[in-house]
Scaffold this motif. Sequence first.
Motif, PDB file in Angstrom:
ATOM      1  N   LEU A  31       0.918  -1.120   0.172  1.00 56.39           N
ATOM      2  CA  LEU A  31       0.004   0.029   0.045  1.00 56.39           C
ATOM      3  C   LEU A  31       0.921   1.419  -0.159  1.00 56.39           C
ATOM      4  N   ARG A  32       1.929   0.975  -0.576  1.00 49.97           N
ATOM      5  CA  ARG A  32       2.990   2.504  -0.648  1.00 49.97           C
ATOM      6  C   ARG A  32       2.885   2.793  -2.191  1.00 49.97           C
ATOM      7  N   PRO A  33       2.393   4.213  -2.372  1.00 49.23           N
ATOM      8  CA  PRO A  33       2.547   4.768  -3.579  1.00 49.23           C
ATOM      9  C   PRO A  33       3.847   4.872  -4.275  1.00 49.23           C
ATOM     10  N   ARG A  34       3.936   4.708  -5.747  1.00 48.68           N
ATOM     11  CA  ARG A  34       5.393   4.921  -6.384  1.00 48.68           C
ATOM     12  C   ARG A  34       5.388   6.000  -7.404  1.00 48.68           C
ATOM     13  N   LEU A  35       6.413   6.546  -7.320  1.00 45.17           N
ATOM     14  CA  LEU A  35       6.898   7.413  -8.473  1.00 45.17           C
ATOM     15  C   LEU A  35       7.932   6.817  -9.321  1.00 45.17           C
ATOM     16  N   LEU A  36       7.395   6.748 -10.779  1.00 40.06           N
ATOM     17  CA  LEU A  36       8.517   6.095 -11.566  1.00 40.06           C
ATOM     18  C   LEU A  36       8.668   6.942 -12.750  1.00 40.06           C
ATOM     19  N   SER A  37       9.948   6.947 -13.210  1.00 38.47           N
ATOM     20  CA  SER A  37      10.090   7.658 -14.604  1.00 38.47           C
ATOM     21  C   SER A  37      10.423   6.436 -15.587  1.00 38.47           C
ATOM     22  N   ILE A  38       9.258   6.641 -16.508  1.00 37.59           N
ATOM     23  CA  ILE A  38       9.340   5.253 -17.336  1.00 37.59           C
ATOM     24  C   ILE A  38      10.722   5.196 -18.301  1.00 37.59           C
ATOM     25  N   GLY A  39      11.318   6.254 -18.613  1.00 38.33           N
ATOM     26  CA  GLY A  39      12.375   6.241 -19.468  1.00 38.33           C
ATOM     27  C   GLY A  39      13.463   5.794 -18.697  1.00 38.33           C
ATOM     28  N   GLN A  40      13.475   5.645 -17.427  1.00 36.95           N
ATOM     29  CA  GLN A  40      14.718   5.144 -16.503  1.00 36.95           C
ATOM     30  C   GLN A  40      14.617   3.755 -16.079  1.00 36.95           C
ATOM     31  N   ASP A  41      13.302   3.272 -15.814  1.00 35.34           N
ATOM     32  CA  ASP A  41      13.063   2.148 -15.047  1.00 35.34           C
ATOM     33  C   ASP A  41      12.146   1.442 -16.039  1.00 35.34           C
ATOM     34  N   THR A  42      12.511   0.260 -16.785  1.00 39.68           N
ATOM     35  CA  THR A  42      11.462  -0.115 -17.733  1.00 39.68           C
ATOM     36  C   THR A  42      11.490  -1.632 -17.645  1.00 39.68           C
ATOM     37  N   ASP A  43      12.277  -2.213 -16.758  1.00 41.27           N
ATOM     38  CA  ASP A  43      12.325  -3.783 -16.394  1.00 41.27           C
ATOM     39  C   ASP A  43      10.992  -4.292 -16.466  1.00 41.27           C
ATOM     40  N   TRP A  44      10.242  -3.743 -15.690  1.00 41.12           N
ATOM     41  CA  TRP A  44       8.893  -4.350 -15.248  1.00 41.12           C
ATOM     42  C   TRP A  44       7.903  -4.288 -16.484  1.00 41.12           C
ATOM     43  N   LEU A  45       8.126  -3.621 -17.446  1.00 39.25           N
ATOM     44  CA  LEU A  45       7.280  -3.403 -18.607  1.00 39.25           C
ATOM     45  C   LEU A  45       7.259  -5.032 -19.330  1.00 39.25           C
ATOM     46  N   THR A  46       8.402  -5.576 -19.182  1.00 36.55           N
ATOM     47  CA  THR A  46       8.554  -6.793 -20.018  1.00 36.55           C
ATOM     48  C   THR A  46       7.451  -8.007 -19.545  1.00 36.55           C
ATOM     49  N   ALA A  47       7.006  -7.696 -18.234  1.00 32.12           N
ATOM     50  CA  ALA A  47       6.046  -8.643 -17.582  1.00 32.12           C
ATOM     51  C   ALA A  47       4.765  -8.422 -18.333  1.00 32.12           C
ATOM     52  N   ASP A  48       4.528  -7.198 -18.865  1.00 25.65           N
ATOM     53  CA  ASP A  48       2.947  -6.905 -19.333  1.00 25.65           C
ATOM     54  C   ASP A  48       3.307  -6.269 -20.465  1.00 25.65           C
ATOM     55  N   PRO A  49       3.462  -7.067 -21.635  1.00 32.82           N
ATOM     56  CA  PRO A  49       3.853  -6.504 -23.279  1.00 32.82           C
ATOM     57  C   PRO A  49       2.647  -5.730 -23.512  1.00 32.82           C
ATOM     58  N   ALA A  50       1.572  -5.903 -23.316  1.00 30.23           N
ATOM     59  CA  ALA A  50       0.106  -5.225 -23.930  1.00 30.23           C
ATOM     60  C   ALA A  50       0.255  -3.543 -23.271  1.00 30.23           C
ATOM     61  N   ARG A  51       0.715  -3.612 -21.946  1.00 27.60           N
ATOM     62  CA  ARG A  51       0.847  -2.486 -21.123  1.00 27.60           C
ATOM     63  C   ARG A  51       1.816  -1.610 -21.555  1.00 27.60           C
ATOM     64  N   ALA A  52       2.919  -2.178 -21.992  1.00 28.47           N
ATOM     65  CA  ALA A  52       4.334  -1.801 -22.305  1.00 28.47           C
ATOM     66  C   ALA A  52       3.972  -1.010 -23.857  1.00 28.47           C
ATOM     67  N   ASP A  53       3.153  -1.800 -24.795  1.00 27.12           N
ATOM     68  CA  ASP A  53       3.139  -1.401 -26.026  1.00 27.12           C
ATOM     69  C   ASP A  53       2.193  -0.080 -25.972  1.00 27.12           C
ATOM     70  N   ALA A  54       1.064   0.002 -25.068  1.00 26.46           N
ATOM     71  CA  ALA A  54       0.335   1.035 -24.745  1.00 26.46           C
ATOM     72  C   ALA A  54       0.987   2.192 -24.406  1.00 26.46           C
ATOM     73  N   ILE A  55       1.971   2.091 -23.482  1.00 15.68           N
ATOM     74  CA  ILE A  55       2.805   3.254 -22.775  1.00 15.68           C
ATOM     75  C   ILE A  55       3.519   3.880 -23.942  1.00 15.68           C
ATOM     76  N   GLU A  56       4.244   3.058 -24.859  1.00 14.48           N
ATOM     77  CA  GLU A  56       5.122   3.498 -25.731  1.00 14.48           C
ATOM     78  C   GLU A  56       4.357   4.147 -26.796  1.00 14.48           C
ATOM     79  N   ARG A  57       3.270   3.752 -27.303  1.00 16.73           N
ATOM     80  CA  ARG A  57       2.219   4.474 -28.190  1.00 16.73           C
ATOM     81  C   ARG A  57       1.784   5.678 -27.801  1.00 16.73           C
ATOM     82  N   SER A  58       1.646   5.984 -26.563  1.00 14.47           N
ATOM     83  CA  SER A  58       0.900   7.284 -25.634  1.00 14.47           C
ATOM     84  C   SER A  58       1.999   8.251 -25.524  1.00 14.47           C
TER      85      SER A  58
END
Length: 768
Positions: free
Chosen positions: A309-336
């Motif tokens: 229950l701890r909120p998190r602030l992330l810079s997507i350009g610096q930390d993207t390892d977790w995106l490999t676990a969710d390809p559909a979400r990673a694709d939407a983030i890149e396109r947006s």
Amino acid sequence: MPSGDVLVLIDEDGLIVEWRRQAEQLFGWSAEEAVGQAVTALVREFSAGGEGRREGFAATTPVLVKPVLRGTSLMWQVLTARDAVSGQDVAILEAMFAHSPARLHVLDHQLRVAHVPGATHGLSGTPVEDLAGKRFVQAYELEDPEKEAAVAQQVLDGGEPVVSRLVRAVVDAPDGLGRRIYSVSYVRLENADGDVLGLVASALDVTERENTHRRLALLEAVRAHVGQGLNVGAVCEELVEAVVPAFAGITVVEVIEDVVHGEEPPQVPVREDIVLRRAAFRGPVAAYPVGDVRPLPRGTPFARVLTDLRPRLLSIGQDTDWLTADPARADAIERSGAHSLIVAPLALRGQVLGVVSFYRHRQEDPFKEEDVAVASAVCAHTALCVETARAYMREWIIAATVQRRLLPQHAATPTTMEISRLFLPDPDGGGAWSDTIALPGARTALIVGDLAQQGIAAAVTVGILRTAVHTLAALDLEPDELLARLSDTAGRLSQACAALPPGDPMRGESLTAGCAVAIYDPIELTCTLARAGLPRPVAVLPDGTSTELPVPPGPLLADTSSAPFPATTVDLPEGSILAMGTVTAADTVLAPSGPLRPLLDSAGARPLAELCGDLAAALPDDRPTGDTLVLLARTRALPADRVLSFPLPAGAEAAPLARRAARRQLKTWGVDEEAAFTTELIVSELVGNAIRHGAPPLRLRLILDRALTCEVSDGATSAPHVKHARTVDETGRGLFIVASLADQWGARHHKHGKTVWAEQPLPSPGSP
């Protein structure tokens, strides 16, 4: 300080380039002597009392030094000052230039920066020497330089100051381009003669102040608009509407599936395979559609938030390892083009409701640490609203389930009526219901009720009332008597609530209910109606004419006035449409002046289900609160060859005559011998009972519909009842035999006596 005439012009190297006549008179040097000299040398000589000095005049005459632009060169004018400057004025000016948080910029007639008094750097950190000569609107990379130049030019031309104008600019930041907000004011510079010298533009960086105001405004908007709906999906939609684009360019709300269905939310930490529903989304590109149900991929910040229950602030350009676990979400983030993310939990008292993802994309500024606190506050308010909606939905689901499970669950589908129902429930829940009950003699009872309660209590009460209606209908009561006994039942329920102990939520709960009953006879083509508080039914006749049926009003159920429920019998030709509804349907559908009455009047031979669809689509959004229910029934006549009506004499010969008539008719209908034999026994016993205990005239009627009904009518009002005769008794077994042979039997009273009836189920085709 008002200035006077120009005396001297000095270039940026400190050399005198102009020496005018007033300077000769003031200082005593000629132009030939002064031009080309360094001004410092002349000042030293003048201060030392040089031979060219004119005593007594120059020492007491104040002068003013002013920077000016000549082409791209900065030069200095020395002018006579008409008013001396006091020490206090000097202190004020020094404080204004040196210590004011606003940067002052002196602009020339071309709106170029001529001077930045008392500063070494501009607002964006640019050295002052790099600002000199640039147009003010370009020096700070304003987002709309043309518009800002037009405002400054208007002040320069008209002289009307512009104060505290919020202007946005794009500046270089350590983490990329950032946006700053400046409070800019323009004031025109004039000399004592009214000559326009340029502008003073003051600019103050108010980015943090405006961001704070924006965050506070966002929280106020969330508190004001999130939580209006009474279901989880509506609350989540309200959240994304409030924060996009005011706080984030993209927002995703995912809620634990059990919470959506009103179940108790789990405690932290949740199972890794827990399923969430995408409840709301707002943005340009979606990874999954709203309504999609799936677990969160392991190792992602979304899943981690649900464990601590701890909120998190992330810079997507610096930390993207977790995106490999969710390809559909990673694709939407890149396109947006999303580049900054805050993931915050929806939680309350250690229970997890879901997770919210806030994205900023494209040209939006990245989130800062201050935004994490804002996101947490937004989610805390939303979690409280989601929990409220969950509890309401749970009660609503339980109420709907209770009402649905209480008898009866399926309405009858008579062969002599086409039935359809328009039902639009109130979002807050209501207690409207309708029933269609098959009665003996191919008749059909239509029931519409409306209870002014909500929630589980309303569902239970409606279930009790519906069960009571079916029980009373089985007694074959007329509509007025049925309503009277139903009102007694409602009164006892109300008394039971009043007698509950203090503190019980049902104590003192008022029971306010209305009901309307109509019984249609497809043989006589008549309809008998009575109502308790509901609007008058409407009949649309086959020729297209319509009318409100003259059914007198009766009191609401459980009314203590003991007023009667008068019944009315009307003729309904085959093909007529009978419309009965709740109070909320009266003004729109049933009333002669209602906006939807023309749709009802022009129904013609259209299917009633299609008519209900048109009515639902045309109902106004601002209709009164409460359930909108309209029950429609189109009448059909029972074919004449399905009815035998045979008058009987009052003597003993009536029984054999009735048996012979029944035998002939049953043979014509093709009833098998076993069922025909049973029917002859029933007819014989009913006729014998009428001869012994009734009064003329006697009549036998056989009706073939979904069941085979035998009716014997006589002129007596005495009520028949079953007797269990002893072995030594010679009589008293008639109705006992009928009750044993028939599927059900009963009696109904009318103006001229009574009718005793018995029903037999017809054997299905192919049965042994």
